[in-house]
Design a protein around this motif. Structure first.
Motif, PDB file in Angstrom:
ATOM      1  N   GLN A  12       0.818  -1.207   0.000  1.00  0.00           N
ATOM      2  CA  GLN A  12       0.000   0.000   0.000  1.00  0.00           C
ATOM      3  C   GLN A  12       0.856   1.263   0.000  1.00  0.00           C
ATOM      4  N   GLU A  16       0.734   4.025  -2.950  1.00  0.00           N
ATOM      5  CA  GLU A  16       0.417   5.439  -2.695  1.00  0.00           C
ATOM      6  C   GLU A  16       1.578   6.350  -3.084  1.00  0.00           C
ATOM      7  N   ARG A  86      -9.180   0.848   4.758  1.00  0.00           N
ATOM      8  CA  ARG A  86      -8.272   1.706   3.999  1.00  0.00           C
ATOM      9  C   ARG A  86      -7.384   2.537   4.927  1.00  0.00           C
ATOM     10  N   THR A 105       0.841  12.802   2.766  1.00  0.00           N
ATOM     11  CA  THR A 105       1.926  13.270   1.905  1.00  0.00           C
ATOM     12  C   THR A 105       2.306  14.682   2.309  1.00  0.00           C
TER      13      THR A 105
END
Length: 106
Positions: A12, A16, A86, A105
């Motif tokens: 994951q 991402e 998630r 981020t």
């Protein structure tokens, strides 16, 4: 500090990040919590570590943290990913730090 990443978590993070070599930063965020010891764990995706960041041992991608935050975490932790929610789960044998951790981020 050692962080074991499960295969699901590593997949994951890589998805991402859009790269096979992402850099993660484990942060103890106390801003707005009223006290430096009342905070929450956060996981940031960063472009590069700061000069004073410390690198954790990891079986996955590069993970760094600020030395001053080390006191808030255990020496051995696990990062897992729950596809149904998630979200990531950061835990140690002693406790669960966050069971709905998002990758932010920066």
């Amino acid at each position: 500090m050692h962080i074991t990443m499960t295969e699901e978590a590593l997949q994951q993070v890589t998805a991402e990040a859009g790269t096979s070599s992402p850099v993660l930063k484990l942060v103890y965020d106390a801003e707005g919590c009223g006290c430096a010891v009342s905070g929450v764990a956060q996981l940031w995706m960063i472009s590069e570590p700061k000069p004073d960041d410390v690198q954790a041992d990891s079986n996955g991608c590069k993970v760094v943290y600020e030395k001053r935050h080390e006191v808030f975490f255990d020496a051995h932790m696990k990062l897992d990913y729950q596809k149904a929610k998630r979200s990531f789960i950061l835990s140690s044998p002693q406790q669960i730090y966050h069971n709905q951790l998002r990758l932010i981020t920066k």
